[in-house]
Design an enzyme around this catalytic site. Structure first.
Site, PDB file in Angstrom:
ATOM      1  N   ILE A  55      -4.142   4.602   0.640  1.00 23.20           N
ATOM      2  CA  ILE A  55      -4.586   4.910   2.001  1.00 23.20           C
ATOM      3  C   ILE A  55      -5.713   5.942   1.993  1.00 23.20           C
ATOM      4  O   ILE A  55      -6.661   5.855   2.778  1.00 23.20           O
ATOM      5  CB  ILE A  55      -3.401   5.441   2.835  1.00 23.20           C
ATOM      6  CG1 ILE A  55      -2.276   4.415   2.892  1.00 23.20           C
ATOM      7  CG2 ILE A  55      -3.854   5.803   4.249  1.00 23.20           C
ATOM      8  CD1 ILE A  55      -0.937   5.001   3.299  1.00 23.20           C
ATOM      9  N   GLY A 105      -1.828   5.129  -4.359  1.00 21.52           N
ATOM     10  CA  GLY A 105      -1.814   3.960  -5.223  1.00 21.52           C
ATOM     11  C   GLY A 105      -0.725   3.911  -6.266  1.00 21.52           C
ATOM     12  O   GLY A 105      -0.371   2.832  -6.751  1.00 21.52           O
ATOM     13  N   PHE A 163       0.838  -1.200   0.000  1.00 24.97           N
ATOM     14  CA  PHE A 163       0.000   0.000   0.000  1.00 24.97           C
ATOM     15  C   PHE A 163       0.869   1.244   0.000  1.00 24.97           C
ATOM     16  O   PHE A 163       2.046   1.215   0.386  1.00 24.97           O
ATOM     17  CB  PHE A 163      -0.951   0.013   1.197  1.00 24.97           C
ATOM     18  CG  PHE A 163      -0.262   0.092   2.537  1.00 24.97           C
ATOM     19  CD1 PHE A 163      -0.004   1.317   3.134  1.00 24.97           C
ATOM     20  CD2 PHE A 163       0.144  -1.062   3.198  1.00 24.97           C
ATOM     21  CE1 PHE A 163       0.634   1.397   4.367  1.00 24.97           C
ATOM     22  CE2 PHE A 163       0.781  -0.998   4.426  1.00 24.97           C
ATOM     23  CZ  PHE A 163       1.023   0.231   5.012  1.00 24.97           C
ATOM     24  N   CYS A 164       0.275   2.356  -0.458  1.00 27.37           N
ATOM     25  CA  CYS A 164       0.937   3.664  -0.434  1.00 27.37           C
ATOM     26  C   CYS A 164      -0.156   4.723  -0.321  1.00 27.37           C
ATOM     27  O   CYS A 164      -1.319   4.399  -0.089  1.00 27.37           O
ATOM     28  CB  CYS A 164       1.805   3.864  -1.678  1.00 27.37           C
ATOM     29  SG  CYS A 164       0.885   3.745  -3.228  1.00 27.37           S
ATOM     30  N   THR A 165       0.199   5.984  -0.474  1.00 27.10           N
ATOM     31  CA  THR A 165      -0.750   7.067  -0.211  1.00 27.10           C
ATOM     32  C   THR A 165      -1.964   7.036  -1.135  1.00 27.10           C
ATOM     33  O   THR A 165      -3.105   7.008  -0.681  1.00 27.10           O
ATOM     34  CB  THR A 165      -0.045   8.433  -0.328  1.00 27.10           C
ATOM     35  OG1 THR A 165       1.109   8.440   0.504  1.00 27.10           O
ATOM     36  CG2 THR A 165      -0.982   9.562   0.092  1.00 27.10           C
TER      37      THR A 165
END
EC number: 1.14.-.-
Length: 305
Positions: free
Chosen positions: A207, A182, A178-180
């Protein structure tokens, strides 16, 4: 608090041979409509976060999606109480998110997208290794329960972290990243697929989509999510956290950090006070003074003074 500005975070991977030709029209449109932020253009697509009035952002999105290569961008909206950017930049780049590995193409291979509603079940499975692909200062503010922190300063360091942790990565049946918003996971999961990992998943919309979609009482997110604008970080429901950045080192500061004897606006904070020479601090003081003068001139011109 009134939310005056619409914030659009967007990206789209594409085979865009004529990307240079889009720079000026995009910049002109943003300037004409009072939009600020950053847009990156490269042969592999577009990426950026911008803010403006609701009408202005809608105009920009219509312009971008009129480009055949950008008809279905990954697009996330939120709101800010004040303009979260100082200027507009439309830049030409080699990559729209810099990993530094040749040949990685999310259009050809990428991990399996997981909707926010299905994410909790995936990361709670004992056979899932959960990996936070963001930088160390982002992880520090918040992450998902049980997520592995690669402890990287930039996304460029991620491939080396993978190389150094092959045994750990192969212990579990599947990997969830996951990241901020995508985009980093588009690259990271594509990279993992290229290395031969088969069960690789990532959080669709990142996220930000999770925090907007999943009720706080059901959430497995702990803390805040760092964002790359003047809001600094957001909480569940994408509410602004009230943090500010240290202008010397860009460390995210809460109210307690600003009470420290090491904190001086524009000059230092606890995180960087001992790492800066007195020469650096004097330089930062002058830079901050010039910034305040420019800010005052801008305010006066808007007020007709």
């Amino acid at each position: 608090m009134e939310k005056k500005f619409k914030v659009a975070a967007l990206y789209c991977f594409a085979d865009l041979k004529h990307y240079q030709k889009l720079q000026k029209p995009l910049l002109d449109l943003c300037q004409e409509n009072g939009i600020k932020g950053t847009l990156l253009l490269a042969k592999e697509g577009i990426n950026g976060t911008v803010a403006g009035s609701c009408a202005a952002i809608e105009t920009l999105v219509r312009f971008i999606t009129a480009e055949p290569a950008f008809q279905t961008p990954e697009l996330k909206y939120s709101w800010a109480s004040k303009m979260p950017f100082h200027r507009i930049k439309v830049r030409l780049k080699k990559e729209i998110v810099t990993m530094g590995v040749e040949g990685i193409n999310p259009l050809k291979a990428v991990g399996t997208y997981v909707a926010p509603e299905d994410w909790n079940a995936l990361i709670q499975d004992e056979e899932t290794l959960v990996v936070d692909t963001r930088n160390d200062y982002e992880y520090m503010l918040g992450s998902f329960q049980g997520a592995v922190d690669p402890n990287i300063k930039t996304f460029r360091e991620f491939p080396q972290w993978v190389a150094n942790h092959q045994d750990e990565l192969k212990k579990k049946k599947r990997i969830a990243m996951f990241c901020t918003g995508g985009i980093r996971c588009e690259k990271s999961t594509s990279y993992m697929r290229e290395l031969g990992y088969e069960e690789v998943y990532h959080l669709k919309g990142g996220i930000l989509q999770y925090l907007e979609t999943i009720p706080k009482e059901e959430s497995l997110w702990q803390g805040e999510c760092f964002v790359f604008d003047e809001r600094v970080s957001v909480r569940h429901g994408l509410e602004e956290s009230g943090r500010e950045l240290c202008r010397a080192c860009r460390y995210p500061l809460g109210a307690e950090g600003k009470l420290s004897s090491h904190y001086e606006e524009g000059v230092s904070c606890d995180a960087c006070y001992d790492t800066r020479s007195e020469f650096d601090k004097q330089r930062f003081r002058e830079r901050h003074r010039q910034f305040q003068l420019a800010k005052a001139r801008t305010m006066n011109s808007h007020q007709g003074l």
